[in-house]
Motif scaffolding. Structure first.
Motif, PDB file in Angstrom:
ATOM      1  N   THR A  47       0.834  -1.208   0.000  1.00 19.91           N
ATOM      2  CA  THR A  47       0.000   0.000   0.000  1.00 19.91           C
ATOM      3  C   THR A  47       0.871   1.262   0.000  1.00 19.91           C
ATOM      4  O   THR A  47       0.422   2.329  -0.366  1.00 19.91           O
ATOM      5  N   GLU A  48       2.133   1.106   0.418  1.00 20.32           N
ATOM      6  CA  GLU A  48       3.096   2.224   0.390  1.00 20.32           C
ATOM      7  C   GLU A  48       4.481   1.664   0.159  1.00 20.32           C
ATOM      8  O   GLU A  48       4.853   0.681   0.791  1.00 20.32           O
ATOM      9  N   GLY A  49       5.248   2.314  -0.726  1.00 20.53           N
ATOM     10  CA  GLY A  49       6.608   1.848  -0.986  1.00 20.53           C
ATOM     11  C   GLY A  49       6.667   1.027  -2.263  1.00 20.53           C
ATOM     12  O   GLY A  49       5.708   0.972  -3.022  1.00 20.53           O
ATOM     13  N   SER A  50       7.828   0.361  -2.489  1.00 22.93           N
ATOM     14  CA  SER A  50       7.986  -0.366  -3.755  1.00 22.93           C
ATOM     15  C   SER A  50       8.290  -1.837  -3.515  1.00 22.93           C
ATOM     16  O   SER A  50       8.606  -2.249  -2.406  1.00 22.93           O
ATOM     17  N   GLU A  51       8.206  -2.618  -4.605  1.00 28.80           N
ATOM     18  CA  GLU A  51       8.394  -4.073  -4.527  1.00 28.80           C
ATOM     19  C   GLU A  51       9.847  -4.469  -4.311  1.00 28.80           C
ATOM     20  O   GLU A  51      10.135  -5.486  -3.734  1.00 28.80           O
ATOM     21  N   VAL A  52      10.764  -3.652  -4.841  1.00 34.70           N
ATOM     22  CA  VAL A  52      12.165  -4.063  -4.870  1.00 34.70           C
ATOM     23  C   VAL A  52      12.946  -3.375  -3.761  1.00 34.70           C
ATOM     24  O   VAL A  52      12.678  -2.228  -3.415  1.00 34.70           O
ATOM     25  N   GLY A  53      13.939  -4.087  -3.213  1.00 36.70           N
ATOM     26  CA  GLY A  53      14.809  -3.464  -2.216  1.00 36.70           C
ATOM     27  C   GLY A  53      14.321  -3.713  -0.811  1.00 36.70           C
ATOM     28  O   GLY A  53      14.121  -4.842  -0.407  1.00 36.70           O
ATOM     29  N   ASN A  54      14.124  -2.618  -0.082  1.00 32.79           N
ATOM     30  CA  ASN A  54      13.764  -2.743   1.339  1.00 32.79           C
ATOM     31  C   ASN A  54      12.336  -3.214   1.520  1.00 32.79           C
ATOM     32  O   ASN A  54      11.573  -3.335   0.573  1.00 32.79           O
ATOM     33  N   VAL A  55      11.992  -3.422   2.774  1.00 29.30           N
ATOM     34  CA  VAL A  55      10.620  -3.794   3.113  1.00 29.30           C
ATOM     35  C   VAL A  55       9.733  -2.577   2.840  1.00 29.30           C
ATOM     36  O   VAL A  55      10.071  -1.461   3.221  1.00 29.30           O
ATOM     37  N   PRO A  56       8.592  -2.761   2.140  1.00 27.38           N
ATOM     38  CA  PRO A  56       7.729  -1.611   1.865  1.00 27.38           C
ATOM     39  C   PRO A  56       7.193  -0.996   3.161  1.00 27.38           C
ATOM     40  O   PRO A  56       7.036  -1.699   4.160  1.00 27.38           O
ATOM     41  N   GLU A  57       6.932   0.324   3.122  1.00 22.10           N
ATOM     42  CA  GLU A  57       6.463   1.017   4.328  1.00 22.10           C
ATOM     43  C   GLU A  57       5.091   0.515   4.768  1.00 22.10           C
ATOM     44  O   GLU A  57       4.788   0.468   5.945  1.00 22.10           O
ATOM     45  N   GLY A  58       4.254   0.165   3.799  1.00 18.88           N
ATOM     46  CA  GLY A  58       2.910  -0.268   4.162  1.00 18.88           C
ATOM     47  C   GLY A  58       2.446  -1.418   3.287  1.00 18.88           C
ATOM     48  O   GLY A  58       2.763  -1.469   2.102  1.00 18.88           O
ATOM     49  N   PHE A  59       1.736  -2.350   3.902  1.00 16.58           N
ATOM     50  CA  PHE A  59       1.147  -3.436   3.113  1.00 16.58           C
ATOM     51  C   PHE A  59      -0.158  -3.856   3.765  1.00 16.58           C
ATOM     52  O   PHE A  59      -0.396  -3.623   4.943  1.00 16.58           O
ATOM     53  N   SER A  60      -1.001  -4.468   2.961  1.00 15.32           N
ATOM     54  CA  SER A  60      -2.329  -4.879   3.404  1.00 15.32           C
ATOM     55  C   SER A  60      -2.214  -5.923   4.520  1.00 15.32           C
ATOM     56  O   SER A  60      -1.333  -6.781   4.484  1.00 15.32           O
ATOM     57  N   GLN A  61      -3.116  -5.839   5.489  1.00 19.29           N
ATOM     58  CA  GLN A  61      -3.095  -6.771   6.622  1.00 19.29           C
ATOM     59  C   GLN A  61      -3.871  -8.053   6.311  1.00 19.29           C
ATOM     60  O   GLN A  61      -3.987  -8.941   7.137  1.00 19.29           O
ATOM     61  N   ILE A  62      -4.425  -8.093   5.113  1.00 18.58           N
ATOM     62  CA  ILE A  62      -5.103  -9.317   4.683  1.00 18.58           C
ATOM     63  C   ILE A  62      -4.391  -9.805   3.433  1.00 18.58           C
ATOM     64  O   ILE A  62      -3.948  -9.001   2.609  1.00 18.58           O
ATOM     65  N   GLY A  63      -4.208 -11.116   3.334  1.00 16.48           N
ATOM     66  CA  GLY A  63      -3.471 -11.641   2.192  1.00 16.48           C
ATOM     67  C   GLY A  63      -3.942 -13.034   1.843  1.00 16.48           C
ATOM     68  O   GLY A  63      -4.921 -13.538   2.398  1.00 16.48           O
ATOM     69  N   CYS A  64      -3.210 -13.638   0.924  1.00 17.43           N
ATOM     70  CA  CYS A  64      -3.582 -14.969   0.444  1.00 17.43           C
ATOM     71  C   CYS A  64      -2.320 -15.824   0.371  1.00 17.43           C
ATOM     72  O   CYS A  64      -1.271 -15.361  -0.090  1.00 17.43           O
ATOM     73  N   GLU A  65      -2.449 -17.046   0.837  1.00 23.12           N
ATOM     74  CA  GLU A  65      -1.352 -18.001   0.772  1.00 23.12           C
ATOM     75  C   GLU A  65      -1.063 -18.314  -0.700  1.00 23.12           C
ATOM     76  O   GLU A  65      -1.981 -18.426  -1.507  1.00 23.12           O
ATOM     77  N   ALA A  66       0.223 -18.430  -1.040  1.00 22.62           N
ATOM     78  CA  ALA A  66       0.620 -18.774  -2.409  1.00 22.62           C
ATOM     79  C   ALA A  66       1.347 -20.109  -2.380  1.00 22.62           C
ATOM     80  O   ALA A  66       2.289 -20.292  -1.611  1.00 22.62           O
ATOM     81  N   LEU A  67       0.888 -21.053  -3.206  1.00 20.42           N
ATOM     82  CA  LEU A  67       1.495 -22.381  -3.265  1.00 20.42           C
ATOM     83  C   LEU A  67       2.160 -22.552  -4.628  1.00 20.42           C
ATOM     84  O   LEU A  67       1.525 -22.350  -5.667  1.00 20.42           O
ATOM     85  N   VAL A  68       3.445 -22.893  -4.624  1.00 19.89           N
ATOM     86  CA  VAL A  68       4.205 -23.013  -5.878  1.00 19.89           C
ATOM     87  C   VAL A  68       3.742 -24.265  -6.613  1.00 19.89           C
ATOM     88  O   VAL A  68       3.749 -25.367  -6.058  1.00 19.89           O
ATOM     89  N   THR A  69       3.313 -24.080  -7.866  1.00 22.20           N
ATOM     90  CA  THR A  69       2.877 -25.237  -8.655  1.00 22.20           C
ATOM     91  C   THR A  69       3.875 -25.576  -9.763  1.00 22.20           C
ATOM     92  O   THR A  69       3.877 -26.680 -10.295  1.00 22.20           O
ATOM     93  N   ASP A  70       4.738 -24.609 -10.111  1.00 22.49           N
ATOM     94  CA  ASP A  70       5.665 -24.826 -11.220  1.00 22.49           C
ATOM     95  C   ASP A  70       6.795 -23.813 -11.117  1.00 22.49           C
ATOM     96  O   ASP A  70       6.605 -22.719 -10.573  1.00 22.49           O
ATOM     97  N   PHE A  71       7.963 -24.161 -11.637  1.00 20.72           N
ATOM     98  CA  PHE A  71       9.061 -23.194 -11.667  1.00 20.72           C
ATOM     99  C   PHE A  71       9.957 -23.514 -12.850  1.00 20.72           C
ATOM    100  O   PHE A  71      10.022 -24.651 -13.298  1.00 20.72           O
TER     101      PHE A  71
END
Length: 196
Positions: A47-71
């Motif tokens: 919700t605040e900050g960027s994807e790359v580098g440091n930990v973003p300043e803000g992120f949503s308190q609700i999320g979804c589990e991600a399960l790796v199916t392929d790589f």
């Protein structure tokens, strides 16, 4: 329950597919650990900050589990992974590790039982069928068919071009019928904006 978090500029929904390119050491390590242990990680929307580098300043308190199916190794040398959304969770507390990885205590949210589709859902089912024909959507191989209101709501909320804040709110709604109503309201707003 302790879960490593992957903050992204995206909102993942249960049963939906997301392709990611991993290049930061902290996430390569995290994916390696998840795959060894057969566990997932948590996707939360920034919700605040960027994807790359440091930990973003803000992120949503609700999320979804991600399960790796392929790589696979991408042509650019990066690791490409495909994940599918699992359970929804609420972040109780999050801490930044030494390697800048976020580790959160999470509470899993109740998933209501799948309810059969109703007559009034027909327009939204038709919209999902139309979305399935889009090349970018087809490339995800999500097998877009709604088995009930929950899967219809998840797939539409994920695929439609709503603002991230709206998607976070949709992810928070437990009841499938309520979520479908909220999606319809957002669609009506979009249509209104287009006609204005």
């Amino acid at each position: 329950m302790s879960l490593p978090l992957f903050p992204l500029n995206a909102v993942l929904f249960p049963g939906c597919v997301l392709d990611l390119q991993i290049f930061e050491a902290r996430y390569l390590d995290m994916i390696g650990r998840c795959m060894k242990q057969g566990e997932g990680f948590g996707v939360v929307c920034i919700t605040e900050g960027s994807e790359v580098g440091n930990v973003p300043e803000g992120f949503s308190q609700i999320g979804c589990e991600a399960l790796v199916t392929d790589f696979q190794q991408q042509d650019n040398g990066l690791l490409g992974i495909r994940v599918v959304g699992g359970r929804r969770f609420r972040v109780v507390e999050a801490q930044t590790q030494r390697d800048n990885l976020l580790l959160a205590e999470v509470a899993w949210l109740e998933e209501p039982d799948e309810k059969p589709l109703q007559e009034e859902d027909e327009d939204l089912v038709a919209l999902l069928a139309a979305l399935a024909e889009h090349p970018m959507v087809a490339a995800l191989n999500m097998g877009l068919t709604a088995s009930g209101q929950q899967s219809l709501a998840n797939q539409l909320a994920y695929l439609l071009p709503f603002a991230e804040e709206d998607k976070i709110e949709l992810l928070e709604i437990d009841d499938a019928e309520e979520r479908l109503d909220a999606i319809q309201d957002l669609l009506d707003e979009m249509q209104g904006d287009m006609q204005a």
